[in-house]
Design a protein around this motif. Structure first.
Motif, mmCIF file in Angstrom:
data_model
loop_
_atom_site.group_PDB
_atom_site.id
_atom_site.type_symbol
_atom_site.label_atom_id
_atom_site.label_comp_id
_atom_site.label_asym_id
_atom_site.label_seq_id
_atom_site.Cartn_x
_atom_site.Cartn_y
_atom_site.Cartn_z
ATOM 1 N N PRO A 118 -18.775 -8.616 10.910
ATOM 2 C CA PRO A 118 -17.759 -8.193 10.343
ATOM 3 C C PRO A 118 -17.761 -6.592 9.437
ATOM 4 C CG PRO A 118 -18.357 -9.856 8.838
ATOM 5 C CD PRO A 118 -19.465 -9.730 10.013
ATOM 6 N N VAL A 119 -18.460 -5.698 9.946
ATOM 7 C CA VAL A 119 -18.892 -4.576 9.359
ATOM 8 C C VAL A 119 -17.407 -3.854 9.483
ATOM 9 C CG1 VAL A 119 -20.439 -2.551 9.492
ATOM 10 C CG2 VAL A 119 -21.180 -4.822 10.188
ATOM 11 N N PRO A 120 -17.104 -3.071 8.391
ATOM 12 C CA PRO A 120 -15.956 -2.269 8.526
ATOM 13 C C PRO A 120 -16.309 -1.093 9.259
ATOM 14 C CG PRO A 120 -16.339 -3.105 6.174
ATOM 15 C CD PRO A 120 -17.499 -3.428 6.817
ATOM 16 N N ALA A 121 -15.366 -0.498 10.088
ATOM 17 C CA ALA A 121 -15.373 0.731 10.749
ATOM 18 C C ALA A 121 -15.241 1.946 9.874
ATOM 19 C CB ALA A 121 -14.555 0.560 12.013
ATOM 20 N N SER A 122 -14.507 1.672 8.883
ATOM 21 C CA SER A 122 -14.281 2.615 7.731
ATOM 22 C C SER A 122 -14.400 2.384 6.526
ATOM 23 C CB SER A 122 -12.573 3.020 7.684
ATOM 24 O OG SER A 122 -12.358 4.095 7.063
ATOM 25 N N PRO A 123 -15.078 2.881 5.611
ATOM 26 C CA PRO A 123 -15.530 2.552 4.174
ATOM 27 C C PRO A 123 -14.165 2.680 3.339
ATOM 28 C CG PRO A 123 -15.999 5.175 4.556
ATOM 29 C CD PRO A 123 -15.798 4.454 6.133
ATOM 30 N N TRP A 124 -12.948 3.039 4.020
ATOM 31 C CA TRP A 124 -11.755 2.891 3.405
ATOM 32 C C TRP A 124 -11.281 1.675 3.210
ATOM 33 C CZ3 TRP A 124 -10.628 6.910 0.157
ATOM 34 C CH2 TRP A 124 -11.060 8.077 0.437
ATOM 35 N N PHE A 125 -11.518 0.619 4.149
ATOM 36 C CA PHE A 125 -11.341 -0.714 3.969
ATOM 37 C C PHE A 125 -11.446 -1.250 2.602
ATOM 38 C CE2 PHE A 125 -13.126 -4.902 3.775
ATOM 39 C CZ PHE A 125 -12.263 -5.696 4.351
ATOM 40 N N PHE A 126 -12.337 -0.936 1.822
ATOM 41 C CA PHE A 126 -12.544 -1.774 0.536
ATOM 42 C C PHE A 126 -11.438 -1.026 -0.387
ATOM 43 C CE2 PHE A 126 -16.856 -1.208 2.539
ATOM 44 C CZ PHE A 126 -17.201 -2.779 2.440
ATOM 45 N N LEU A 127 -11.057 0.176 -0.523
ATOM 46 C CA LEU A 127 -9.993 0.633 -1.175
ATOM 47 C C LEU A 127 -8.756 0.011 -0.763
ATOM 48 C CD1 LEU A 127 -8.800 2.620 -3.301
ATOM 49 C CD2 LEU A 127 -8.568 4.344 -1.700
ATOM 50 N N SER A 128 -8.482 0.136 0.357
ATOM 51 C CA SER A 128 -7.288 -0.707 1.182
ATOM 52 C C SER A 128 -7.272 -2.166 0.709
ATOM 53 C CB SER A 128 -7.270 -0.517 2.785
ATOM 54 O OG SER A 128 -6.209 -1.105 3.233
ATOM 55 N N LEU A 129 -8.376 -3.006 0.750
ATOM 56 C CA LEU A 129 -8.314 -4.170 0.394
ATOM 57 C C LEU A 129 -7.783 -4.490 -1.109
ATOM 58 C CD1 LEU A 129 -8.873 -7.168 0.883
ATOM 59 C CD2 LEU A 129 -11.294 -6.861 0.370
ATOM 60 N N ALA A 130 -8.442 -3.600 -1.942
ATOM 61 C CA ALA A 130 -8.177 -3.557 -3.510
ATOM 62 C C ALA A 130 -6.432 -3.193 -3.718
ATOM 63 C CB ALA A 130 -8.710 -2.540 -4.216
ATOM 64 N N LEU A 131 -6.096 -2.210 -2.819
ATOM 65 C CA LEU A 131 -4.470 -1.984 -2.981
ATOM 66 C C LEU A 131 -3.829 -2.940 -2.334
ATOM 67 C CD1 LEU A 131 -4.777 1.834 -1.805
ATOM 68 C CD2 LEU A 131 -4.168 0.921 -4.052
ATOM 69 N N CYS A 132 -4.353 -3.892 -1.271
ATOM 70 C CA CYS A 132 -3.515 -4.887 -0.775
ATOM 71 C C CYS A 132 -3.459 -6.132 -1.875
ATOM 72 C CB CYS A 132 -4.269 -5.397 0.223
ATOM 73 S SG CYS A 132 -3.890 -7.093 1.003
ATOM 74 N N VAL A 133 -4.516 -6.312 -2.504
ATOM 75 C CA VAL A 133 -4.697 -7.506 -3.519
ATOM 76 C C VAL A 133 -3.724 -7.176 -4.511
ATOM 77 C CG1 VAL A 133 -5.721 -8.441 -5.213
ATOM 78 C CG2 VAL A 133 -7.008 -8.147 -2.954
ATOM 79 N N ALA A 134 -3.367 -5.662 -5.016
ATOM 80 C CA ALA A 134 -2.823 -5.386 -6.053
ATOM 81 C C ALA A 134 -1.112 -5.371 -5.722
ATOM 82 C CB ALA A 134 -2.911 -3.861 -6.474
ATOM 83 N N GLN A 135 -0.920 -5.098 -4.338
ATOM 84 C CA GLN A 135 0.356 -4.989 -3.944
ATOM 85 C C GLN A 135 1.043 -6.668 -3.864
ATOM 86 O OE1 GLN A 135 1.124 -2.517 -0.716
ATOM 87 N NE2 GLN A 135 2.890 -3.869 0.144
ATOM 88 N N GLY A 136 -0.204 -7.304 -3.478
ATOM 89 C CA GLY A 136 0.077 -8.793 -3.119
ATOM 90 C C GLY A 136 0.655 -9.460 -4.434
ATOM 91 N N PHE A 137 0.302 -8.974 -5.476
ATOM 92 C CA PHE A 137 0.564 -9.702 -6.858
ATOM 93 C C PHE A 137 2.178 -9.230 -7.220
ATOM 94 C CE2 PHE A 137 -3.733 -10.434 -8.116
ATOM 95 C CZ PHE A 137 -3.701 -11.618 -8.337
ATOM 96 N N ALA A 138 2.468 -7.814 -6.754
ATOM 97 C CA ALA A 138 3.843 -7.568 -6.880
ATOM 98 C C ALA A 138 4.855 -8.290 -5.973
ATOM 99 C CB ALA A 138 3.884 -6.020 -6.711
ATOM 100 N N VAL A 139 4.451 -8.264 -4.651
ATOM 101 C CA VAL A 139 5.157 -9.289 -3.744
ATOM 102 C C VAL A 139 5.342 -10.630 -4.179
ATOM 103 C CG1 VAL A 139 5.187 -10.251 -1.394
ATOM 104 C CG2 VAL A 139 4.625 -7.657 -1.752
#
Length: 256
Positions: free
Chosen positions: A132-153
């Motif tokens: 499971p090697v990310p094709a883009s390093p932006w995956f990690f920033l996207s995951l952090a934004l996903c977690v933050a947004q998940g709390f709001a939802v």
């Protein structure tokens, strides 16, 4: 920060209250479900075929990471059950932020699933030839934004529960139906017909699991997805805080 970490440690210990066998049984069922899902996709996607750029290999990596990181991709705080049980009332009597306590309990509840199921699953996938090697390093920033947004939802669904007078099972069913189809965690947007995925990946639910998993497999445009995630974080968090304050006077729980 000390109170936050102490709360998280308490939640880690409480997570295993039902015993090791119960925990292992739960993860075994999840693994069986993942294997069944993998068999279906292997039958649908022959070797060498691709759906909107998604090959069998990227599909298997996608569903494996989706299962391993499920607690992060679909954030579920204990607020819904605590509203029903009356535990939520105790949070207002403690010298800590209510939101901080919910985040601490939730973060603590992630430790055992990630360590006992998520990491071993990713290790098994790597040994089977699907690292499971990310094709883009932006995956990690996207995951952090996903977690933050998940709390709001999650807080918004809690406000809906308050407005519906603690109809917990109804709200739970509505949420499960929406997240199963619209977050991209179960069915990748690339596999949806008629180009629906291009629209859903920008929705407030589609930017949860769908965005980091698309960047993981190299199927998403980082600028497009990250911009959408930042927009929804900046939109949903003020809305969630306002809705929770507005709903607080309507809060009714067992026990008071």
């Amino acid at each position: 920060m000390k109170a936050f970490l102490a709360t998280a440690r308490l939640c880690v210990r409480n997570k295993n209250d039902f015993g090791v066998l119960w925990t292992l049984g739960e993860y075994l069922l999840k693994l069986i479900s993942l294997l069944a899902q993998a068999m279906v996709w292997c039958a649908v996607l022959p070797e060498g075929a691709a759906v909107d750029g998604m090959t069998r290999r990227s599909m298997l990596v996608y569903i494996a990471v989706s299962s391993a990181l499920a607690p992060l991709l679909d954030v579920r705080t204990p607020v819904s059950s605590w509203l029903h049980e009356g535990t939520m009332l105790d949070l207002f009597r403690r010298p800590c932020s209510v939101y901080g306590q919910l985040v601490a309990h939730t973060a603590g509840s992630w430790c055992i699933p990630l360590c006992c199921y998520g990491l071993p699953l990713l290790g098994i996938a790597s040994l089977l030839g699907y690292p499971p090697v990310p094709a883009s390093p932006w995956f990690f920033l996207s995951l952090a934004l996903c977690v933050a947004q998940g709390f709001a939802v999650d807080f918004l669904f809690a406000c809906l529960l308050i407005r519906m007078n603690n109809l917990e099972w109804t709200v739970h069913s509505i949420r499960n139906a929406l997240t199963a189809l619209l977050t991209g965690g179960l069915i990748p947007f690339a596999a949806l017909p008629w180009g629906l995925g291009r629209w859903l990946e920008l929705s407030p639910l589609g930017t949860l699991a769908g965005a980091p998993l698309a960047l993981l497999t190299g199927l998403g445009d980082p600028t497009r997805l990250l911009t959408a995630q930042i927009f929804w974080n900046c939109t949903l968090w003020p809305l969630a805080l306002w809705a929770f304050r507005a709903s607080r006077e309507r809060m009714v729980s067992y026990g008071g």
